[in-house]
Design an enzyme around this catalytic site. Structure first.
Site, PDB file in Angstrom:
ATOM      1  N   LYS A   1      10.887  19.888  83.054  1.00  0.00           N
ATOM      2  CA  LYS A   1      10.458  18.490  83.216  1.00  0.00           C
ATOM      3  C   LYS A   1      11.406  17.761  84.159  1.00  0.00           C
ATOM      4  CE  LYS A   1       9.184  14.448  80.371  1.00  0.00           C
ATOM      5  NZ  LYS A   1       9.135  13.900  78.998  1.00  0.00           N
TER       6      LYS A   1
ATOM      7  N   SER B   1       4.718  12.111  77.491  1.00  0.00           N
ATOM      8  CA  SER B   1       5.059  12.105  78.900  1.00  0.00           C
ATOM      9  C   SER B   1       5.271  13.488  79.518  1.00  0.00           C
ATOM     10  CB  SER B   1       6.312  11.260  79.127  1.00  0.00           C
ATOM     11  OG  SER B   1       7.428  11.838  78.496  1.00  0.00           O
TER      12      SER B   1
ATOM     13  N   SER C   1       6.498  12.825  73.110  1.00  0.00           N
ATOM     14  CA  SER C   1       6.264  13.289  74.484  1.00  0.00           C
ATOM     15  C   SER C   1       6.276  14.799  74.685  1.00  0.00           C
ATOM     16  CB  SER C   1       7.268  12.641  75.444  1.00  0.00           C
ATOM     17  OG  SER C   1       6.899  11.320  75.708  1.00  0.00           O
TER      18      SER C   1
END
Lengths: 485, 95
Positions: free
Chosen positions: A79, A154, A178
């Site tokens: 990420k 996210s 997330s």
């Protein structure tokens, strides 16, 4: 089966027997990305040259029979809020468009030591604020099960990439859901460890009392392997916990006889789609058949969690994001009038709408005259929510609930209503506030879209949590379903 | 409780943000919706409840003040938008 659909143990075995090389695996990953990225858009930056060099080095180690580390020669996606030395890290923000870190986060360092090869950096909501990836300043990642739908967020890029077989596993971060919510929407496994289990050093801070890094994988066993590689105390993060790390893969015995499961009734309430509830009830039947018992439990403060969370997380964010001032790195506005103007213009140009909205909310909640009414009040409510968990987890081994109230929604459907968007996290946020570990695993499809089953464990008992998740997985076929791309 | 445009402007100043007028209007509506929702917390009596700042028992962590390896000036400056002689360059603070 394509090599990219194999799990960690199979890949390691093939690499060891030299049926497969790390270079072939890395090439297969990039080929799959080239083939699917136009429709998925999971990656923001690729690290091809270094990945190929690392793969060659691991191939030599395997040839010598010396590749013993946990993830030796296996590709991973990371990420884009996790700092990677020499590899652009944007947090999906314009502010950091050209930011190339000069050091590694502790998880990146540990992954390198474990032998994992970084394929590239994955899309997300800007600074991890959002649940759909629509807040990325660069692109909206698509859900591989239906590219008109969001992958969740996210960590949407991290989830979509694993579901689309671009990489075998990835890292995400979870502040209010997330990791778990996108894992649920994309039909994969997502683990949020106990707060403090994994070092946050080099994770670009959103809400420091909540943020936690964890793996997104296609099987529970793979989650156990990746967690093993990244867990543990780190002197670079004084909030990482000095608690013993057990062997996670060896905890996966498949035996859940006598397991006591609590099902919080507030997590099966009105706002939860009946098709989701039906899948959860089916999962409970599977656990019953394996010798576990369950009963309903009440966690009365659940309905206050979203309100408390948005005040606390936004307050912490408004403080953390003060560092983005255009002086040391990131965007700098051209020809500012003075130093204050430099800060104001750089921030106003660099941040997107959701980030500004949360900075505004947090600044307001912390400002003189409102601190007690909002921030302090929310911290007190956090205590009540934590007590709900302490009590329930003293009576049950694990708690079981849906991960999200619905399946993946359509792109654009909720962008104009932040409050509605925040409600997608209603079942993951309380867990984050309590700091306990939780995992989302696939429990079937509803109208062709994946539903996630959330298991919640005792603090630092990731082993017990993974064991319970694995037993279910071994007796079901849901984790073998793949989207048609 | 609801906030007014002047509150939005005040908070934007504190947060070092410059908002266009349509942004101010949008945030006014959205922040009011969120704050009205947050008002829900007042249903709970928390008079005798201690706040949770952190879920773990957090202590100060001290170490000996010894020189150890750190980033070079060159590394620190690598992402600087403007620099001069190993220092971050900003507009003049003093006249």
């Amino acid at each position: 089966m394509t090599i990219l659909d194999m799990n960690v143990a199979e890949l390691k075995q093939r690499l060891k027997s030299r049926d497969l090389s790390s270079s072939e695996l890395v090439e297969a990953s990039y080929a799959r990305i080239a083939e699917t990225e136009a429709s998925i858009q999971a990656f923001l930056t690729l690290d091809e040259d270094r990945a190929r060099t690392a793969a060659k080095a691991w191939d030599e180690q395997y040839a010598k029979g010396e590749a013993d580390s946990l993830l030796a020669g296996l590709p991973i996606g990371i990420k884009d809020n996790i700092v990677t030395d020499g590899l652009r890290t944007t947090c999906a923000s314009r502010f950091l468009e050209n930011f190339v870190p000069v050091y590694d986060s502790s998880v990146s360092r540990k992954l390198k030591e474990a032998g994992a090869i970084t394929i590239g950096k994955l899309n997300m909501d800007e600074f991890a604020m959002g649940g759909s990836n629509e807040n990325s300043a660069y692109q909206t990642t698509r859900n591989p099960w239906d590219t008109n739908r969001v992958p969740g967020g996210s960590s949407g890029g991290s989830a979509a990439s694993v579901a689309a077989l671009q990489v075998p596993f990835s890292l995400g971060s979870d502040t209010g859901g997330s990791i778990r919510q996108p894992a649920s929407y994309c039909g994969i496994v997502g683990l949020k460890p106990t707060y403090g289990r994994v070092s946050r050093y080099g994770l670009v801070a959103f809400a420091s009392s909540l943020d936690q890094i964890g793996p997104l994988t296609r099987t529970v066993e793979d989650a156990a392997h990746v967690l093993q590689a990244i867990a543990g105390y780190d002197q670079m993060d004084s909030t990482s916990a000095n608690v013993e790390v057990s062997s996670y893969p060896s905890a996966l015995t498949g035996d859940v006889k006598g397991l006591r499961i609590g099902v919080p009734k507030e997590y099966m309430g009105e706002g939860v789609d009946p098709v989701v509830k039906a899948k959860i009830m089916e999962a409970l039947k599977v656990y019953e058949s394996l010798g576990a018992t369950w009963e309903e439990v009440s966690m009365p403060h659940t309905e206050y969690a979203v309100a408390a969370y948005y005040l606390l997380a936004s307050s912490e964010a408004s403080s953390n994001l003060a560092r983005f001032d255009g002086v040391r790195y990131g965007v700098r506005a051209s020809s500012p009038d003075n130093l204050l103007d430099l800060y104001v213009k750089s921030r106003s140009e660099g941040f997107g709408q959701e980030v500004k909205r949360r900075i505004m909310l947090g600044t307001y909640a912390l400002s003189s005259g409102y601190y007690d009414a909002f921030y302090l009040k929310a911290q007190k409510v956090r205590t009540l929510i934590k007590r709900d968990f302490d009590e329930a987890l003293s009576r049950y081994d694990i708690l079981l609930a849906p991960t999200a109230p619905t399946t993946a929604f359509k792109i654009g459907e909720q962008v104009d209503n932040p409050l509605q968007m925040y409600m997608n996290d209603i079942l993951t946020i309380p867990v984050s506030l309590a700091g306990v570990p939780a995992i989302s695993i696939p429990c079937g499809l509803a109208d062709g879209l994946p539903v996630g089953l959330q298991l919640i464990g005792k603090p630092f008992d990731e082993a017990g949590l993974l064991k319970a998740a694995h037993a279910y997985e071994q007796h079901t076929e849901h984790h073998k379903l793949r989207p048609q791309l | 409780m609801s906030i007014r445009l002047e509150n939005v402007e005040h908070v934007a100043r504190l947060a070092r943000l410059e908002l266009a007028s349509e942004e101010k209007d949008r945030f006014l509506g959205q922040l009011n919706a969120i704050l009205n929702y947050a008002d829900k917390l007042n249903e709970l009596n928390t008079d005798d409840v201690a706040p949770t700042t952190h879920v773990l028992p957090i202590h100060n962590v001290l170490r000996d003040d010894k020189v150890r390896e750190s980033l070079t000036i060159e590394q620190v400056m690598k992402n600087a938008p403007e620099e001069e002689e190993g220092q971050f360059l900003v507009p003049a603070v003093l006249e």
